[in-house]
Design a protein around this motif. Structure first.
Motif, short mmCIF file in Angstrom:
data_model
loop_
_atom_site.label_atom_id
_atom_site.label_comp_id
_atom_site.label_asym_id
_atom_site.label_seq_id
_atom_site.Cartn_x
_atom_site.Cartn_y
_atom_site.Cartn_z
N GLN A 143 -81.12 -74.26 11.82
CA GLN A 143 -81.45 -75.50 11.58
C GLN A 143 -80.73 -76.41 10.57
O GLN A 143 -80.46 -75.62 9.62
CB GLN A 143 -83.13 -75.41 11.17
N LYS A 144 -80.86 -77.55 10.51
CA LYS A 144 -80.12 -78.22 9.54
C LYS A 144 -81.44 -78.63 8.28
O LYS A 144 -82.37 -78.72 8.75
CB LYS A 144 -79.53 -79.72 10.07
N THR A 145 -80.85 -78.69 7.29
CA THR A 145 -81.91 -79.30 5.89
C THR A 145 -81.71 -80.62 5.75
O THR A 145 -80.64 -81.18 6.01
CB THR A 145 -82.03 -78.07 4.86
N VAL A 151 -79.81 -73.56 7.90
CA VAL A 151 -80.39 -72.19 7.69
C VAL A 151 -80.67 -71.62 9.01
O VAL A 151 -80.80 -72.16 10.00
CB VAL A 151 -81.76 -72.37 6.84
N LYS A 152 -80.85 -70.12 8.94
CA LYS A 152 -81.34 -69.38 10.06
C LYS A 152 -82.64 -68.92 10.16
O LYS A 152 -83.20 -68.30 9.25
CB LYS A 152 -80.42 -68.26 10.28
N LEU A 153 -83.45 -69.20 11.15
CA LEU A 153 -84.91 -69.01 11.20
C LEU A 153 -85.06 -67.89 12.47
O LEU A 153 -84.21 -68.01 13.59
CB LEU A 153 -85.79 -70.43 11.58
N TYR A 154 -86.15 -67.30 12.13
CA TYR A 154 -86.37 -66.13 13.28
C TYR A 154 -87.77 -66.58 13.86
O TYR A 154 -88.70 -66.98 12.85
CB TYR A 154 -86.44 -65.01 12.70
N CYS A 155 -88.22 -66.51 15.03
CA CYS A 155 -89.39 -66.75 15.61
C CYS A 155 -89.93 -65.38 16.34
O CYS A 155 -88.93 -64.51 17.12
CB CYS A 155 -89.62 -67.72 16.40
N ILE A 156 -91.20 -65.40 16.67
CA ILE A 156 -91.96 -64.32 17.63
C ILE A 156 -92.74 -65.28 18.34
O ILE A 156 -93.49 -65.93 17.71
CB ILE A 156 -92.63 -63.20 16.84
N CYS A 157 -92.82 -64.94 19.65
CA CYS A 157 -93.38 -65.74 20.58
C CYS A 157 -94.46 -65.04 21.39
O CYS A 157 -94.04 -63.83 21.72
CB CYS A 157 -92.56 -66.70 21.59
N PHE A 158 -95.54 -65.57 21.59
CA PHE A 158 -96.82 -64.65 22.39
C PHE A 158 -96.92 -65.75 23.46
O PHE A 158 -97.17 -66.91 23.31
CB PHE A 158 -97.77 -64.44 21.66
N VAL A 159 -97.33 -65.25 24.66
CA VAL A 159 -97.76 -66.03 25.89
C VAL A 159 -98.75 -65.09 26.67
O VAL A 159 -98.38 -64.11 26.94
CB VAL A 159 -96.73 -66.77 26.54
N LEU A 160 -100.01 -65.64 26.93
CA LEU A 160 -100.88 -65.06 27.74
C LEU A 160 -100.32 -65.57 29.37
O LEU A 160 -100.16 -66.67 29.90
CB LEU A 160 -102.11 -65.82 27.59
N SER A 161 -100.16 -64.33 30.01
CA SER A 161 -99.62 -64.61 31.38
C SER A 161 -100.41 -65.33 32.25
O SER A 161 -99.72 -66.11 33.16
CB SER A 161 -99.10 -63.20 31.83
N HIS A 162 -101.46 -65.39 32.34
CA HIS A 162 -102.29 -66.36 33.38
C HIS A 162 -102.23 -67.93 32.95
O HIS A 162 -101.92 -68.49 33.92
CB HIS A 162 -103.68 -65.94 33.53
N SER A 163 -102.75 -68.11 31.80
CA SER A 163 -102.88 -69.35 31.30
C SER A 163 -101.45 -70.14 30.86
O SER A 163 -101.66 -71.35 30.78
CB SER A 163 -104.08 -69.52 30.36
N ILE A 262 -85.54 -81.25 11.61
CA ILE A 262 -85.20 -81.12 10.03
C ILE A 262 -86.14 -79.82 9.27
O ILE A 262 -87.10 -80.20 9.54
CB ILE A 262 -84.95 -82.26 9.23
N PHE A 263 -85.28 -78.81 8.79
CA PHE A 263 -86.14 -77.79 8.27
C PHE A 263 -86.33 -78.33 6.65
O PHE A 263 -85.33 -78.58 6.12
CB PHE A 263 -85.32 -76.57 8.19
N THR A 264 -87.76 -78.00 6.32
CA THR A 264 -87.78 -78.12 4.72
C THR A 264 -88.33 -76.82 4.18
O THR A 264 -87.54 -76.22 3.32
CB THR A 264 -88.84 -79.22 4.39
N THR A 265 -89.35 -76.40 4.30
CA THR A 265 -89.98 -75.18 3.70
C THR A 265 -90.43 -74.32 5.19
O THR A 265 -90.99 -74.82 5.93
CB THR A 265 -90.99 -75.30 2.76
N ILE A 266 -90.56 -73.13 5.00
CA ILE A 266 -91.10 -72.21 6.06
C ILE A 266 -92.53 -72.47 6.34
O ILE A 266 -92.95 -72.39 7.51
CB ILE A 266 -90.73 -70.45 5.89
#
Length: 521
Positions: A143-145, A151-163, A262-266
């Motif tokens: 992401q651009k600041t 900066v390089k950001l990392y995410c973890i994603c969750f999804v309920l399979s039905h809804s 645009i990224f500012t703080t985490i």
């Protein structure tokens, strides 16, 4: 205008060729109402009507400059993402998705901004029952600041399979197993429950290996699984049928939320992502189910297994979580503000505190704020589950500072050695019983003006028995100048200290006052 006139001519020609209204509507992909309205117009009326479209104001015209600027800078953006960006800046804006698509299409044509089309693959997957399954995956993006760096950001994603109800968490460093466990706990709290089964890729954060179906988990995650008691399903490599939902979610999060933002703080990034989930990620109609995830989730939530408060492993597994104290003596945590005692914030200090989760006597989640991971407890708050709230203890209110005792505690808190500061300030107040507030005000002002020198000044005052706030201020000011090499050390004698019969082995107080132009009033 030209398009409208061409459509009018096409409808008139097809009518002359004896096409029915239904056939015209189907072939031109317009509604029958539109066909009727065009057939009722004369050529002159059609031309006049089309001409009025030039001057007609549209609902999105006030935002045209924003939309054009975004399209020129990021020509690949979809109308849906532009819609979300507008809603983020103007939450009260109400505009239909079809209106947005048509307006963006017109802008692309007017300004000759072509869109790069990405081919997205969809495949049929057997639907899971409510509350049975959740899928988890990780992603990363750049992401651009505001400073135009990256900066390089990392995410973890969750999804309920039905809804298809989603939860996302971001970090500015790679996820560890402990981070993963903490994120699971946050996801369960966000969903208000836990599914029977969780689907993962063969990720090194949770697994060591899979030998013919025998899953070997990492030690930390194995312990966590035994505590929470959920089933694990590991996908084989290149097996999109098993976890296609979560892969699409990761693409969606990166392509709709993160793309060109645009990224500012985490902390700010995570807060904006949660708002995006409410506004777009979980609200927009899903292409597969043709339903809003947030509406289907209301039913699926009833089938999730209840979860207790976050496990004690949560606080043990997190690396020391720090927060910055704001000028109003609050900290931010999960989109809420929590108060700390007045005086915790220092104008030129580091202003970092440590936070951790605990459970109080009534088994409710509690946020504990400490000066350091092993330091004194500054505040305890009941954890607020809503967003945008100010959680404030009564003894942190400004009115408390009107009392001498509370004011004294506020001043003492500015020092690292609070025990020595307490002894000294008690001596000062005993020396000037009629001017306690004035003496405290001078010391408090000194701690703000010379925060880097107050601890050294405190030791000096105690060692040489300087029991006056003015003495304290003058010494702090002098030490600051000495250490910045602005003043020599003059060998002068104190007339003021002589009257008190105090012998000074090094420098006298009159030295300070003569050089600095007298004491403050």
């Amino acid at each position: 205008m030209k398009k409208k006139l061409m459509l009018y001519l096409a409808i008139q020609q097809m009518k002359e060729q004896r096409f029915t209204v239904t056939q015209i509507a189907e072939q031109l992909k317009i509604s029958r109402t539109t066909v009727y309205s065009y057939l009722e117009m004369s050529p002159e009326q059609a031309y006049e009507w089309a001409n009025t479209l030039k001057s007609r104001k549209k609902k999105l015209d006030p935002y045209k400059d924003w939309l054009v600027a975004w399209l020129k800078e990021h020509p690949h953006l979809s109308a849906a993402q532009l819609h979300d960006w507008l809603l983020e800046r103007h939450p009260k804006l109400v505009v239909g998705e079809s209106t947005m698509r048509m307006y963006v299409s017109e802008l692309r044509e007017e300004y000759q901004i072509e869109k790069t089309k990405k081919v997205r693959q969809y495949e049929a997957i057997i639907e899971q029952p409510m509350g049975k399954q959740m899928q988890v995956d990780w992603g990363e993006t750049r992401q651009k600041t505001k400073e135009n760096t990256e900066v390089k950001l990392y995410c973890i994603c969750f999804v309920l399979s039905h809804s298809r109800y989603k939860y996302v968490e971001w970090q500015d460093r790679p996820f560890t197993t402990r981070d993963t466990i903490r994120s699971h706990e946050n996801a369960f709290q966000y969903f208000g429950g836990m599914p029977e089964e969780i689907v993962y890729d063969q990720d090194h954060l949770i697994t060591v290996s899979e030998n013919a179906g025998d899953i070997i988990l990492t030690g930390e995650f194995q312990s966590y699984k035994q505590q929470r008691k959920f089933r694990i399903y590991l996908c084989r490599k290149a097996d999109p049928e098993s976890k296609g939902k979560i892969e699409n979610v990761v693409k969606y999060v990166k392509g709709n939320f993160a793309d060109s933002r645009i990224f500012t703080t985490i902390d700010n990034w995570n807060e904006r992502c949660i708002e995006w989930l409410k506004r777009t990620g979980n609200y927009k109609v899903h292409n597969g189910t043709k339903k809003r995830p947030t509406e289907v989730f209301l039913l699926e939530k009833q089938h999730l297994k209840p979860v207790s408060n976050p496990l004690s492993i949560e606080s043990n597994n997190t690396i020391s979580i720090t927060r910055t104290v704001n000028k109003d003596n609050t900290i931010h945590y999960k989109s809420n503000r929590y108060s700390v005692p007045l005086g915790t914030y220092r104008p030129r200090g580091l202003n970092l505190v440590s936070i951790e989760m605990a459970v109080d006597e009534s088994n409710q989640q509690q946020l504990v704020i400490k000066r350091s991971p092993d330091g004194e407890v500054l505040a305890k708050h009941r954890l607020e589950l809503a967003k945008g709230k100010l959680v404030k203890n009564r003894n942190h209110e400004r009115d408390r500072s009107k009392g001498i005792q509370a004011y004294k505690e506020t001043v003492i808190r500015q020092f690292n050695n609070t025990e020595l500061a307490t002894t000294y300030i008690n001596q000062v107040l005993a020396e000037y019983p009629r001017y306690k507030r004035d003496q405290l005000a001078i010391i408090h002002k000194t701690t703000n003006d010379y925060p880097d020198y107050i601890d050294e000044t405190l030791i000096k005052c105690v060692d040489e028995h300087f029991t006056s706030a003015n003495d304290f201020h003058d010494i702090a000011k002098y030490i600051s100048k000495i250490q910045s090499k602005e003043l020599p050390v003059p060998p002068l004698e104190s007339s003021r200290l002589k009257t008190r019969n105090i012998k000074v082995e090094t420098r006298s107080i009159s030295t300070y006052t003569d050089i600095l132009g007298g004491v403050i009033s």
